[in-house]
Design an enzyme around this catalytic site. Structure first.
Site, PDB file in Angstrom:
ATOM      1  N   HIS A  18      32.307   9.645 -16.887  1.00 22.32           N
ATOM      2  CA  HIS A  18      32.750   9.627 -15.489  1.00 22.32           C
ATOM      3  C   HIS A  18      31.631   9.081 -14.584  1.00 22.32           C
ATOM      4  O   HIS A  18      31.876   8.248 -13.713  1.00 22.32           O
ATOM      5  CB  HIS A  18      33.079  11.043 -14.995  1.00 22.32           C
ATOM      6  CG  HIS A  18      34.256  11.701 -15.642  1.00 22.32           C
ATOM      7  ND1 HIS A  18      34.200  12.963 -16.188  1.00 22.32           N
ATOM      8  CD2 HIS A  18      35.545  11.280 -15.824  1.00 22.32           C
ATOM      9  CE1 HIS A  18      35.391  13.296 -16.655  1.00 22.32           C
ATOM     10  NE2 HIS A  18      36.228  12.299 -16.456  1.00 22.32           N
ATOM     11  N   LYS A  42      47.431  22.121 -15.690  1.00 22.90           N
ATOM     12  CA  LYS A  42      46.432  22.409 -16.729  1.00 22.90           C
ATOM     13  C   LYS A  42      45.597  23.620 -16.339  1.00 22.90           C
ATOM     14  O   LYS A  42      45.226  23.766 -15.180  1.00 22.90           O
ATOM     15  CB  LYS A  42      45.447  21.237 -16.839  1.00 22.90           C
ATOM     16  CG  LYS A  42      45.945  20.030 -17.542  1.00 22.90           C
ATOM     17  CD  LYS A  42      44.742  19.122 -17.792  1.00 22.90           C
ATOM     18  CE  LYS A  42      45.089  17.664 -17.742  1.00 22.90           C
ATOM     19  NZ  LYS A  42      43.929  16.793 -17.701  1.00 22.90           N
ATOM     20  N   ARG A  92      39.529   3.974 -21.867  1.00 22.29           N
ATOM     21  CA  ARG A  92      38.739   4.137 -23.091  1.00 22.29           C
ATOM     22  C   ARG A  92      39.439   3.543 -24.295  1.00 22.29           C
ATOM     23  O   ARG A  92      38.812   3.167 -25.257  1.00 22.29           O
ATOM     24  CB  ARG A  92      38.481   5.627 -23.354  1.00 22.29           C
ATOM     25  CG  ARG A  92      37.490   6.242 -22.415  1.00 22.29           C
ATOM     26  CD  ARG A  92      37.592   7.737 -22.424  1.00 22.29           C
ATOM     27  NE  ARG A  92      38.863   8.167 -21.868  1.00 22.29           N
ATOM     28  CZ  ARG A  92      39.203   9.427 -21.665  1.00 22.29           C
ATOM     29  NH1 ARG A  92      38.389  10.397 -22.010  1.00 22.29           N
ATOM     30  NH2 ARG A  92      40.362   9.726 -21.137  1.00 22.29           N
ATOM     31  N   SER A 130      36.094  15.159 -21.403  1.00 16.91           N
ATOM     32  CA  SER A 130      35.759  16.537 -21.019  1.00 16.91           C
ATOM     33  C   SER A 130      36.199  17.503 -22.118  1.00 16.91           C
ATOM     34  O   SER A 130      35.529  18.504 -22.382  1.00 16.91           O
ATOM     35  CB  SER A 130      36.455  16.900 -19.701  1.00 16.91           C
ATOM     36  OG  SER A 130      36.057  16.024 -18.678  1.00 16.91           O
TER      37      SER A 130
HETATM   38  P1  ADP Z   1      42.609  13.585 -15.827  1.00 17.28           P
HETATM   39  O1  ADP Z   1      42.745  14.714 -16.800  1.00 17.28           O
HETATM   40  O2  ADP Z   1      43.175  13.848 -14.480  1.00 17.28           O
HETATM   41  O3  ADP Z   1      42.946  12.231 -16.392  1.00 17.28           O
HETATM   42  P2  ADP Z   1      39.816  13.209 -16.314  1.00 17.28           P
HETATM   43  O4  ADP Z   1      38.714  13.939 -15.616  1.00 17.28           O
HETATM   44  O5  ADP Z   1      39.996  13.465 -17.756  1.00 17.28           O
HETATM   45  O6  ADP Z   1      41.077  13.544 -15.471  1.00 17.28           O
HETATM   46  O7  ADP Z   1      39.648  11.650 -16.112  1.00 17.28           O
HETATM   47  C1  ADP Z   1      39.558  11.044 -14.856  1.00 17.28           C
HETATM   48  C2  ADP Z   1      39.397   9.547 -15.048  1.00 17.28           C
HETATM   49  O8  ADP Z   1      38.190   9.293 -15.739  1.00 17.28           O
HETATM   50  C3  ADP Z   1      40.494   8.885 -15.882  1.00 17.28           C
HETATM   51  O9  ADP Z   1      40.777   7.621 -15.328  1.00 17.28           O
HETATM   52  C4  ADP Z   1      39.865   8.713 -17.231  1.00 17.28           C
HETATM   53  O10 ADP Z   1      40.405   7.607 -17.930  1.00 17.28           O
HETATM   54  C5  ADP Z   1      38.418   8.446 -16.838  1.00 17.28           C
HETATM   55  N1  ADP Z   1      37.491   8.790 -17.905  1.00 17.28           N
HETATM   56  C6  ADP Z   1      37.414   9.942 -18.578  1.00 17.28           C
HETATM   57  N2  ADP Z   1      36.432   9.911 -19.506  1.00 17.28           N
HETATM   58  C7  ADP Z   1      35.864   8.677 -19.406  1.00 17.28           C
HETATM   59  C8  ADP Z   1      34.821   8.001 -20.105  1.00 17.28           C
HETATM   60  N3  ADP Z   1      34.176   8.583 -21.121  1.00 17.28           N
HETATM   61  N4  ADP Z   1      34.509   6.735 -19.739  1.00 17.28           N
HETATM   62  C9  ADP Z   1      35.200   6.141 -18.728  1.00 17.28           C
HETATM   63  N5  ADP Z   1      36.204   6.716 -18.050  1.00 17.28           N
HETATM   64  C10 ADP Z   1      36.537   7.957 -18.373  1.00 17.28           C
END
Ligand code: ADP
Length: 162
Positions: A18, A42, A92, A130
């Site tokens: 992120h 969630k 990803r 996450s």
């Molecule tokens: P949600 O569960 O609402 O999708 P996340 O916190 O998992 O929220 O993800 C938020 C954004 O960050 C999404 O667009 C996701 O694709 C992106 N994201 C998550 N992990 C990564 C990563 N390792 N590299 C790049 N983008 C990521």
């Protein structure tokens, strides 16, 4: 021109994947809001306030980035209210692409003037989520390569309490 961007997600917790995306967005846009979603069904490990604080800590050196919490509202409504014209999401995998295309389509219908911008995940963080971080931390594994220092400490503390 798209000068204000939004990066929305659960951030439960914020990872280096992120953070990389936020850093890159901060170079592309004048102003970036990291929006911690509290809308989802969630169940999260961290409260919205905790997720916001960890995100704030992670972006504290980026002067054009700030963090907010989204409650009881659609992301596009938040964007419209704040004159934000770009929504950044990370890709990803092809699985992410399928999902993001659906979300982008729905959002476009609700707010045609808000553009979805998909950025490719850095190769180093392509397998980072996450969920994986929480899995490893729950077994007291080392997550220092995956999250920043404060988040690693917060994870340790959470799983000690559990
Ligand atoms: P949600 O569960 O609402 O999708 P996340 O916190 O998992 O929220 O993800 C938020 C954004 O960050 C999404 O667009 C996701 O694709 C992106 N994201 C998550 N992990 C990564 C990563 N390792 N590299 C790049 N983008 C990521």
């Amino acid at each position: 021109m798209a000068t204000k961007a939004l990066f929305a997600g659960s951030f439960d917790p914020i990872t280096k994947g992120h953070i990389d995306l936020i850093e890159r967005s901060a170079l592309l846009f004048e102003d970036v809001t990291v929006l911690v979603s509290n809308n989802t069904e969630k169940t999260t490990l961290f409260t919205a306030e905790e997720r916001k604080e960890l995100a704030q800590q992670a972006v504290k050196d980026m002067s054009n980035v700030h963090v907010d919490i989204l409650t009881d509202e659609l992301v596009v409504e938040y964007a419209k209210r704040h004159q934000i014209t770009a929504m950044v999401r990370g890709l990803r995998s092809m699985g992410d692409l399928d999902y993001e295309m659906v979300i982008a389509g729905v959002n476009h219908r609700q707010a045609p003037n808000v553009e979805t911008v998909l950025l490719l995940a850095d190769a180093n963080y392509r397998y980072l989520s996450s969920t994986i971080v929480k899995e490893i931390a729950s077994y007291h594994g080392d997550v220092s390569e995956m999250v920043d220092k404060d988040t690693a400490i917060a994870l340790q503390k959470k799983y000690r309490e559990k």
